[in-house]
Design an enzyme around this catalytic site. Structure first.
Site, PDB file in Angstrom:
ATOM      1  N   GLU A  23      -6.079  -2.835   0.502  1.00 14.22           N
ATOM      2  CA  GLU A  23      -6.776  -1.955  -0.440  1.00 14.22           C
ATOM      3  C   GLU A  23      -7.280  -2.729  -1.654  1.00 14.22           C
ATOM      4  O   GLU A  23      -8.208  -2.289  -2.335  1.00 14.22           O
ATOM      5  CB  GLU A  23      -5.883  -0.805  -0.890  1.00 14.22           C
ATOM      6  CG  GLU A  23      -4.709  -1.220  -1.746  1.00 14.22           C
ATOM      7  CD  GLU A  23      -3.870  -0.045  -2.210  1.00 14.22           C
ATOM      8  OE1 GLU A  23      -4.164   0.487  -3.307  1.00 14.22           O
ATOM      9  OE2 GLU A  23      -2.951   0.341  -1.479  1.00 14.22           O
TER      10      GLU A  23
ATOM     11  N   HIS B 143      -8.148   2.779   3.888  1.00 16.02           N
ATOM     12  CA  HIS B 143      -7.428   3.198   2.686  1.00 16.02           C
ATOM     13  C   HIS B 143      -8.125   4.373   2.007  1.00 16.02           C
ATOM     14  O   HIS B 143      -9.295   4.301   1.646  1.00 16.02           O
ATOM     15  CB  HIS B 143      -7.348   2.016   1.712  1.00 16.02           C
ATOM     16  CG  HIS B 143      -6.742   2.339   0.390  1.00 16.02           C
ATOM     17  ND1 HIS B 143      -7.478   2.408  -0.775  1.00 16.02           N
ATOM     18  CD2 HIS B 143      -5.463   2.629   0.041  1.00 16.02           C
ATOM     19  CE1 HIS B 143      -6.679   2.702  -1.787  1.00 16.02           C
ATOM     20  NE2 HIS B 143      -5.451   2.834  -1.328  1.00 16.02           N
TER      21      HIS B 143
END
Length: 375
Positions: A245, A295
């Site tokens: 992420e 994500h």
């Protein structure tokens, strides 16, 4: 003759979260983009950040990106590569790629709308539906609140859930993981996310304390920049390692994959710069037999997940989707039922954040703050 870009306008929406992510992240910021072409076409996209830099992202779009892309062929692959090269002086990833996503998403939206289909249909749908896992930004929750959230996930039918770890005392992390495992039972998958709170030594101590709870993966325990530490960690970890992420470029994903430092990559479609780089990163992972778990942003990542060759799990943070936050003027582009996500078939990306006019009374009543600027 191929259409060319004639304009880009932006606006910033800041909306309070229904379930606060803690004192450091009580709200989310969406920078809505609208792109026009010389054949009369319009594409709608967005950039996003939960905390840092929404005004900086908007400034990049208004002052640096909009003038540069004016007159460029409205092809997302061509625009992305030219724009990344142009902005690289300001950084190869981070605020630059977050801002670039606003253009890239608008271009893909334009192409899909012109073809009369959703982005899923335009790219080629391969999955009828994909699994959703329950997730929460819940490190600040009391143990009782965390247990109640886990009970809601079970009631919703989730077969996999993820919680935050990283309390000052490892004993408290172990207590919370044990409590959630008891609620969800032995058969559901349990993932934990430390959000870069640990160093390598603490991570090994945590694995000793937590690995007995049947963890599906340990997510980003160490600062995401530290490739050396992740290489050491994965070599000795009994639990699969997930990260991504906070990784922003295909080159950096390649570094982690080639170093054998990761089992599951988690690119955020906005943070890497949009659909164009996301698809390239997915193919890199597929060529190296690395799992992908996008994500956040289920209304976007879910639609892309339906186009992927391998089945993936899509993250759905409780009560944090765009529809749940009340910033969509229309219906959601996805449906989630019984922990399965499917496409709603809306044209393009399927996002309608409303018109470029002053905030309505209904928006103000929800505590939403909207700033307007046309470039």
């Amino acid at each position: 003759m191929t259409a060319r870009i004639t304009g880009l306008s932006t606006r910033l929406i800041t909306v309070p979260l229904l379930r606060s992510w803690g004192t450091e992240a009580p709200e989310n910021h969406v920078i809505v983009t609208e792109l026009s072409t010389d054949d009369g076409g319009t594409g709608h996209g967005f950039s996003w950040t939960p905390t840092i830099g929404p005004h900086a992202v908007k400034a990049l779009l208004d002052h640096d990106i909009a003038p540069f892309i004016s007159g460029v062929e409205a092809n997302p692959e061509i625009v992305w590569d030219q724009l990344w090269k142009r902005l690289h002086e300001a950084g190869g990833g981070g605020l630059t790629t977050i801002a670039m996503a606003g253009v890239d998403l608008a271009l893909w939206d334009l192409l899909a709308r012109q073809s009369g289909t959703s982005i899923t249909g335009f790219l080629g749908q391969r999955q009828e539906s994909v699994e959703v896992y329950g997730s929460g930004v819940n490190l600040h929750y009391t143990l009782e609140q965390l247990v109640e959230q886990a009970q809601r996930w079970v009631a919703a039918g989730h077969n996999a859930v993820k919680i935050k770890v990283g309390k000052p005392e490892l004993r408290e992390d172990a207590e919370r993981v044990a409590a959630v495992r008891e609620v969800i039972g032995p058969d559901r998958l349990l993932m934990i996310d430390a959000n870069q709170r640990w160093d390598l030594a603490h991570t090994f101590r945590a694995l000793d304390a937590l690995a007995g709870y049947g963890l599906e993966w340990l997510e980003e325990p160490i600062r995401a920049d530290d490739l050396w530490a992740y290489r050491r960690l994965r070599k000795h970890s009994p639990v699969p390692i997930a990260l991504g992420e906070n990784v922003h470029t295909i080159y950096r994903f390649r570094d982690f994959i080639e170093a054998e430092a990761v089992d599951v990559i988690q690119p955020n479609i906005v943070r890497v710069g949009g659909i164009t780089p996301f698809r390239r990163i997915v193919e890199l992972a597929r060529a190296n037999s690395i799992r992908v778990a996008p994500h956040l942003l289920p209304e976007l990542s879910g639609q892309l997940a339906l186009t992927m060759a391998e089945a993936v799990k899509v993250e759905d943070v409780e009560d944090a989707s765009f529809a749940q936050l009340g910033i969509l003027a229309g219906s959601s582009p996805i449906h989630i039922r019984n922990s399965r996500l499917s496409s709603g078939g809306r044209p393009g990306l399927g996002f309608d954040f409303g018109s470029m006019t002053p905030a309505s009374e209904s928006s103000e009543s929800k505590g939403m703050h909207i700033e307007y600027s046309n470039s």
